[in-house]
Structures are given as structure tokens and as C-alpha cells.
Design a protein around this motif. Structure first.
Motif, PDB file in Angstrom:
ATOM      1  N   PHE A   1       0.823  -1.213   0.000  1.00 56.77           N
ATOM      2  CA  PHE A   1       0.000   0.000   0.000  1.00 56.77           C
ATOM      3  C   PHE A   1       0.852   1.255   0.000  1.00 56.77           C
ATOM      4  O   PHE A   1       0.573   2.211  -0.708  1.00 56.77           O
ATOM      5  CB  PHE A   1      -0.938  -0.012   1.209  1.00 56.77           C
ATOM      6  N   GLN A   2       1.929   1.265   0.794  1.00 58.34           N
ATOM      7  CA  GLN A   2       2.758   2.460   0.890  1.00 58.34           C
ATOM      8  C   GLN A   2       3.487   2.764  -0.415  1.00 58.34           C
ATOM      9  O   GLN A   2       3.749   3.894  -0.733  1.00 58.34           O
ATOM     10  CB  GLN A   2       3.774   2.325   2.028  1.00 58.34           C
ATOM     11  N   SER A   3       3.839   1.739  -1.180  1.00 62.51           N
ATOM     12  CA  SER A   3       4.571   1.981  -2.410  1.00 62.51           C
ATOM     13  C   SER A   3       3.670   2.526  -3.512  1.00 62.51           C
ATOM     14  O   SER A   3       4.149   2.914  -4.558  1.00 62.51           O
ATOM     15  CB  SER A   3       5.247   0.695  -2.885  1.00 62.51           C
ATOM     16  N   ARG A   4       2.375   2.558  -3.276  1.00 60.43           N
ATOM     17  CA  ARG A   4       1.458   3.076  -4.282  1.00 60.43           C
ATOM     18  C   ARG A   4       1.306   4.589  -4.221  1.00 60.43           C
ATOM     19  O   ARG A   4       0.785   5.183  -5.133  1.00 60.43           O
ATOM     20  CB  ARG A   4       0.080   2.445  -4.119  1.00 60.43           C
ATOM     21  N   LYS A   5       1.734   5.205  -3.134  1.00 66.76           N
ATOM     22  CA  LYS A   5       1.602   6.659  -3.012  1.00 66.76           C
ATOM     23  C   LYS A   5       2.890   7.324  -3.443  1.00 66.76           C
ATOM     24  O   LYS A   5       3.970   6.878  -3.113  1.00 66.76           O
ATOM     25  CB  LYS A   5       1.283   7.049  -1.568  1.00 66.76           C
ATOM     26  N   ARG A   6       2.747   8.417  -4.187  1.00 70.08           N
ATOM     27  CA  ARG A   6       3.907   9.177  -4.642  1.00 70.08           C
ATOM     28  C   ARG A   6       3.659  10.651  -4.377  1.00 70.08           C
ATOM     29  O   ARG A   6       2.522  11.132  -4.407  1.00 70.08           O
ATOM     30  CB  ARG A   6       4.124   8.976  -6.138  1.00 70.08           C
ATOM     31  N   MET A   7       4.738  11.377  -4.142  1.00 69.38           N
ATOM     32  CA  MET A   7       4.621  12.808  -3.887  1.00 69.38           C
ATOM     33  C   MET A   7       4.660  13.561  -5.220  1.00 69.38           C
ATOM     34  O   MET A   7       5.560  13.373  -6.026  1.00 69.38           O
ATOM     35  CB  MET A   7       5.748  13.305  -2.998  1.00 69.38           C
ATOM     36  N   PHE A   8       3.655  14.397  -5.424  1.00 68.94           N
ATOM     37  CA  PHE A   8       3.575  15.248  -6.603  1.00 68.94           C
ATOM     38  C   PHE A   8       3.843  16.682  -6.171  1.00 68.94           C
ATOM     39  O   PHE A   8       3.287  17.145  -5.179  1.00 68.94           O
ATOM     40  CB  PHE A   8       2.178  15.183  -7.228  1.00 68.94           C
ATOM     41  N   THR A   9       4.672  17.381  -6.905  1.00 69.03           N
ATOM     42  CA  THR A   9       4.889  18.803  -6.693  1.00 69.03           C
ATOM     43  C   THR A   9       4.278  19.518  -7.889  1.00 69.03           C
ATOM     44  O   THR A   9       4.644  19.241  -9.029  1.00 69.03           O
ATOM     45  CB  THR A   9       6.382  19.131  -6.598  1.00 69.03           C
ATOM     46  N   VAL A  10       3.329  20.416  -7.613  1.00 66.35           N
ATOM     47  CA  VAL A  10       2.598  21.091  -8.679  1.00 66.35           C
ATOM     48  C   VAL A  10       2.750  22.597  -8.512  1.00 66.35           C
ATOM     49  O   VAL A  10       2.490  23.136  -7.439  1.00 66.35           O
ATOM     50  CB  VAL A  10       1.100  20.711  -8.655  1.00 66.35           C
ATOM     51  N   PHE A  11       3.184  23.261  -9.568  1.00 65.49           N
ATOM     52  CA  PHE A  11       3.213  24.718  -9.639  1.00 65.49           C
ATOM     53  C   PHE A  11       2.296  25.124 -10.777  1.00 65.49           C
ATOM     54  O   PHE A  11       2.269  24.468 -11.820  1.00 65.49           O
ATOM     55  CB  PHE A  11       4.628  25.241  -9.901  1.00 65.49           C
ATOM     56  N   PHE A  12       1.549  26.194 -10.579  1.00 63.83           N
ATOM     57  CA  PHE A  12       0.650  26.640 -11.633  1.00 63.83           C
ATOM     58  C   PHE A  12       0.615  28.156 -11.677  1.00 63.83           C
ATOM     59  O   PHE A  12       1.071  28.831 -10.761  1.00 63.83           O
ATOM     60  CB  PHE A  12      -0.758  26.066 -11.448  1.00 63.83           C
ATOM     61  N   ASN A  13       0.103  28.671 -12.772  1.00 66.82           N
ATOM     62  CA  ASN A  13      -0.079  30.117 -12.897  1.00 66.82           C
ATOM     63  C   ASN A  13      -1.544  30.376 -13.235  1.00 66.82           C
ATOM     64  O   ASN A  13      -2.379  29.475 -13.124  1.00 66.82           O
ATOM     65  CB  ASN A  13       0.885  30.718 -13.922  1.00 66.82           C
ATOM     66  N   TYR A  14      -1.854  31.568 -13.683  1.00 67.58           N
ATOM     67  CA  TYR A  14      -3.241  31.951 -13.915  1.00 67.58           C
ATOM     68  C   TYR A  14      -3.898  31.131 -15.023  1.00 67.58           C
ATOM     69  O   TYR A  14      -5.119  31.043 -15.092  1.00 67.58           O
ATOM     70  CB  TYR A  14      -3.327  33.443 -14.254  1.00 67.58           C
ATOM     71  N   SER A  15      -3.118  30.497 -15.882  1.00 66.51           N
ATOM     72  CA  SER A  15      -3.710  29.747 -16.993  1.00 66.51           C
ATOM     73  C   SER A  15      -3.782  28.242 -16.743  1.00 66.51           C
ATOM     74  O   SER A  15      -4.356  27.519 -17.543  1.00 66.51           O
ATOM     75  CB  SER A  15      -2.925  30.006 -18.273  1.00 66.51           C
ATOM     76  N   GLY A  16      -3.226  27.760 -15.648  1.00 61.74           N
ATOM     77  CA  GLY A  16      -3.313  26.330 -15.344  1.00 61.74           C
ATOM     78  C   GLY A  16      -1.993  25.784 -14.835  1.00 61.74           C
ATOM     79  O   GLY A  16      -1.085  26.538 -14.489  1.00 61.74           O
TER      80      GLY A  16
END
Length: 148
Positions: free
Chosen positions: A50-65
Motif C-alpha cells: 500500500f505504501q509503495s502506491r503513493k507518490r509525492m507530486f509537486t505542482v506549480f501553476f499560474n493563472y492559466s493552469g
């Protein structure tokens, strides 16, 4: 918050944050089929925990997406060095490729007060790259735009 930095538009801000998502790749059915001869044991099929199924996502966005999405590799810890070399470098190149349509003097980066974001190994390269960080108040989850 904007008073000390002068007149700014919301299009000048590039917010970003990390979060954990369930992430696993289901192999195609043809890989599940196997030919078993009469000799020997059948090969063991490994199933991820179960633990190996989760991954960390880093998301940066601006006014358009979404501007940058970085998936932390398995068995890697988010450190200031990793954050600068792999995440902020992509953010800087994405900002240069997609500048705001309104002419602005600079872009403000907004990230929370996590350890890798506030470390000296992160703040120094940000200054060298010319990226200004918008101050984030401590313990204010209602101001974290990625949580919406």
C-alpha cells in the motif's frame, strides 16, 4: 502582503505545493499471461504494498493552469538539494517559456514554509536565479491555494 512588494497582479504569482497521491501503473493483461511448462515452479508475481502506491507530486501553476508537475521518484526524499535541482529548475524554465501576457517586472513564487523551501540551500539559488518569493504566513492552511 503586496504593499511591501509594490503593485502586483495575481497573474504575477506562481503558487506551488507538494501532496501525496495514489499512483501506480497497472500492467497490461498480456504481461499477466505466462506459459508454464510442466517443470519448475511458477514465477512469483510481486504486488506492490500500500505504501509503495503513493507518490509525492509537486505542482506549480499560474493563472492559466498547471505550469510544472514533478513526481518524486520512489525511495527519494524531498530535500532542499533535490528541490532546487529538479523542481525549481523546471519552474524557472517554465516561467521563462510562458511569461504572463501582461508586462510585469518579475514573477513571485509562493510556496509554504516546509523545510526544503526555507533552507539556505534553496533561498540562495532563488536569489541567484532572480526569483522573488512571496512570504507565506506560518500555520495558515487557508492560504494554501493548492489545497482547494
Amino acid at each position: 502582503m503586496f504593499d511591501s512588494l509594490g503593485l502586483k497582479r495575481l497573474s504575477d504569482i506562481v503558487p506551488g505545493d507538494e501532496t501525496w497521491f495514489p499512483f501506480f501503473i497497472i500492467p497490461p493483461k498480456r504481461l499477466n499471461r505466462m506459459w508454464i511448462e510442466g517443470q519448475g515452479d511458477s514465477p512469483a508475481v510481486l504486488r506492490p504494498g500500500f505504501q509503495s502506491r503513493k507518490r509525492m507530486f509537486t505542482v506549480f501553476f499560474n493563472y492559466s493552469g498547471p505550469l510544472v508537475v514533478v513526481i518524486l521518484p520512489q525511495d527519494i526524499t524531498m530535500t532542499a538539494t533535490y528541490y532546487v535541482q529538479n523542481v525549481l529548475s523546471q519552474v524557472k524554465s517554465a516561467i521563462n517559456e510562458h511569461p504572463p501576457k501582461v508586462s510585469t517586472s518579475r514573477t513571485l513564487l509562493l510556496h509554504d514554509n516546509a523545510g526544503p523551501h526555507k533552507a539556505r540551500a534553496t533561498t540562495q539559488p532563488l536569489r541567484e536565479l532572480g526569483i522573488q518569493v512571496l512570504p507565506h504566513p506560518a500555520y495558515s492552511p487557508n492560504l494554501a491555494p493548492c489545497d482547494f
